[in-house]
Write a protein that holds these residues in place. Structure first.
Motif, short mmCIF file in Angstrom:
data_model
loop_
_atom_site.label_atom_id
_atom_site.label_comp_id
_atom_site.label_asym_id
_atom_site.label_seq_id
_atom_site.Cartn_x
_atom_site.Cartn_y
_atom_site.Cartn_z
N UNK A 330 -5.27 -65.80 51.34
CA UNK A 330 -4.08 -64.68 51.06
C UNK A 330 -4.62 -63.49 51.30
N UNK A 331 -5.83 -63.13 51.20
CA UNK A 331 -6.45 -61.77 51.41
C UNK A 331 -6.30 -61.80 53.02
N UNK A 332 -6.54 -62.59 53.76
CA UNK A 332 -6.28 -62.42 55.22
C UNK A 332 -4.77 -62.02 55.82
N UNK A 333 -3.72 -62.78 55.06
CA UNK A 333 -2.43 -62.56 55.42
C UNK A 333 -1.92 -61.15 54.79
N UNK A 334 -2.38 -60.75 53.72
CA UNK A 334 -2.10 -59.48 53.25
C UNK A 334 -2.50 -58.35 54.07
N UNK A 335 -3.71 -58.45 54.72
CA UNK A 335 -4.40 -57.42 55.36
C UNK A 335 -3.63 -57.29 56.60
N UNK A 336 -3.48 -58.51 57.35
CA UNK A 336 -2.87 -58.53 58.67
C UNK A 336 -1.28 -58.01 58.60
N UNK A 337 -0.65 -58.26 57.32
CA UNK A 337 0.71 -57.99 57.05
C UNK A 337 0.82 -56.36 57.15
N UNK A 338 -0.22 -55.77 56.41
CA UNK A 338 -0.20 -54.31 56.60
C UNK A 338 -0.46 -53.69 57.99
N UNK A 339 -1.12 -54.39 58.65
CA UNK A 339 -1.05 -54.01 60.17
C UNK A 339 0.02 -54.07 60.85
N UNK A 340 0.80 -55.13 60.68
CA UNK A 340 1.99 -55.58 61.45
C UNK A 340 2.93 -54.42 61.31
N UNK A 341 2.94 -53.60 60.46
CA UNK A 341 3.96 -52.51 60.32
C UNK A 341 3.74 -51.42 61.52
N UNK A 342 2.53 -51.51 62.06
CA UNK A 342 2.33 -50.34 62.76
C UNK A 342 1.68 -50.62 64.26
N UNK A 343 1.09 -51.74 64.10
CA UNK A 343 0.37 -52.07 65.22
C UNK A 343 0.71 -53.86 65.64
N UNK A 344 1.67 -53.72 66.56
CA UNK A 344 2.03 -55.28 67.24
C UNK A 344 0.98 -56.20 67.61
#
Length: 452
Positions: A330-344
């Motif tokens: 769950x922690x992994x998904x949350x951190x990566x989702x925060x990235x997805x908005x700026x870095x593809x």
């Protein structure tokens, strides 16, 4: 109407186009045609033999001047993409905003672009912030030089005559260790905000000092990077992080205030003593590998840059009574989702990142069959490299990666001995065996044996 008005407001004042460049002979610049890629030379020769102008341009010329081996070559020509395509069997036209041609030979690809016209042309389309969206007008070589971002990138090398055509004193700027932008910096940053990142990367790589006029607007214009497409920003970040000078680049990004938002919360990570040491160790390791021409992994590097965000999130979830493994995912998904908005970040790289992170708790299990299963994992080595980096930063004891290194290379008998002395286990395996509950059948057999 609104777009036309904004275009007039943000359009840069016309930069003087130098119709006649400085012609620098080989005796002064020292670049021989033999130093170039044979494929790049051939592309220029074929184009010139068919009546077109053709030059090796930009980064390759710049790098050769400072003694850096170019990693790729670009060619600028007066030929249209269709004319270039017709001359080379293994070639293809790509691009929407501005068409270019990829000419392939063996494993090498040469990017061939047609001279572009001045950006003041009416065909230039910009967004409300001044960023260029569409620009398909071809022009002269002098106009093309004006369109380049920095003077050190506006250098044209002719393999036939071995002359460098220098329209904006780029050779002099290189000698003076200065990185100077062509035209008005504010307007050029509005046209393409990525130029701010590129300036930092080139300055770090080449040991150049960014010209004060180019540096001054960066901090106040950094927010323009929010309007850059995520895929393009990710590509630029990869170039920066794998430049071989990522430590210097990141230090400069922090000084210019450009690191905020590129990797969400990266600025917070770097303010944490343990997180900062971990990140710098990773970047130094990556720089060393790039300079030694060894393979590097975007997945591994991004996993290190974001690990302490995952770690903090994971710890918070465990304190909330979530089970260890589900809390980690769950922690992994949350951190990566925060990235997805700026870095593809591509799916493949995301997969690599998750695999490395998911292996970390498994390294804590040094008993039973778990170690045998773990060393068979395809990503074991990457996971172990990550574990060692954590130990080097002081996050975990160095004894853990050292034990796994010995275990992975040991024979069968030695592995059994290592299991008995695993870090943090001591005599635990034996105690567990003594405490193991007997099955009913075993208890009965034991009673019979005692009676006998």
């Amino acid at each position: 109407m609104i777009r036309k008005l904004l275009r007039k407001v943000f359009r840069r004042a016309a930069t003087a186009v130098n119709p006649e460049p400085a012609l620098i002979p080989v005796a002064q610049h020292g670049i021989r045609r033999e130093q170039l890629s044979p494929v790049a030379r051939k592309v220029c020769t074929v184009l010139q033999e068919n009546g077109h102008k053709a030059f090796v341009v930009g980064g390759a010329v710049r790098d050769l001047l400072v003694g850096h081996p170019p990693k790729d070559y670009d060619v600028a020509t007066s030929a249209t993409p269709e004319e270039v395509r017709a001359l080379f069997r293994r070639s293809r036209i790509i691009g929407r905003r501005f068409k270019i041609v990829h000419v392939m030979s063996g494993s090498e690809t040469i990017e061939v672009s047609t001279f572009r016209a001045s950006q003041d042309a009416e065909a230039t389309e910009t967004d409300e912030h001044g960023r260029v969206l569409r620009d398909n007008v071809y022009g002269s070589q002098a106009e093309d030089a004006t369109r380049r971002d920095f003077t050190v990138n506006a250098l044209y090398y002719d393999p036939t005559t071995e002359h460098i055509l220098d329209y904006h004193h780029g050779v002099a700027d290189l000698k003076q260790k200065t990185l100077r932008i062509i035209g008005d910096p504010r307007t050029r940053y509005r046209e393409d905000p990525v130029r701010m990142l590129r300036g930092v990367r080139l300055g770090a790589k080449l040991g150049l000092t960014l010209d004060p006029a180019a540096r001054h607007p960066i901090r106040e214009m950094a927010s323009l990077l929010e309007n850059v497409p995520a895929a393009r920003l990710f590509d630029e970040m990869l170039k920066l992080l794998f430049s071989g000078y990522s430590v210097k680049c990141l230090q400069q990004l922090r000084e210019e205030g450009l690191h905020h938002g590129l990797l969400p919360l990266l600025d917070v990570i770097l303010e944490q003593p343990m997180g900062e040491r971990f990140v710098w160790l990773s970047l130094e390791n990556t720089d060393d590998r790039v300079r030694q021409d060894k393979s590097v992994s975007p997945g591994f590097l991004f996993a290190t840059l974001l690990w302490h965000e995952v770690l903090a999130n994971w710890d918070a979830r465990k304190r909330g009574d979530e089970h260890t493994q589900p809390a980690l995912f769950a922690a992994m998904d949350e951190v990566l989702e925060a990235q997805a908005g700026k870095l593809a970040i591509t799916r493949r790289i995301v997969g690599d990142i998750k695999e490395i992170w998911a292996l970390q708790p498994r390294f804590e299990k040094c008993t039973g069959k778990a170690p045998y299963r773990l060393i068979e994992q395809p990503r074991f080595r990457a996971g172990w490299d990550f574990l060692r980096l954590r130990a080097q930063s002081g996050e975990i004891p160095m004894a853990l990666p050292e034990w796994w290194e010995r275990f992975s290379h040991a024979g069968s008998d030695a592995r059994e001995a290592l299991l008995a002395e695993a870090p943090g286990t001591g005599e635990a395996p034996e105690r567990k065996r003594r405490r193991r509950r007997r099955k009913p059948s075993e208890a009965g057999a034991g009673a019979v044996a005692d009676a006998s």
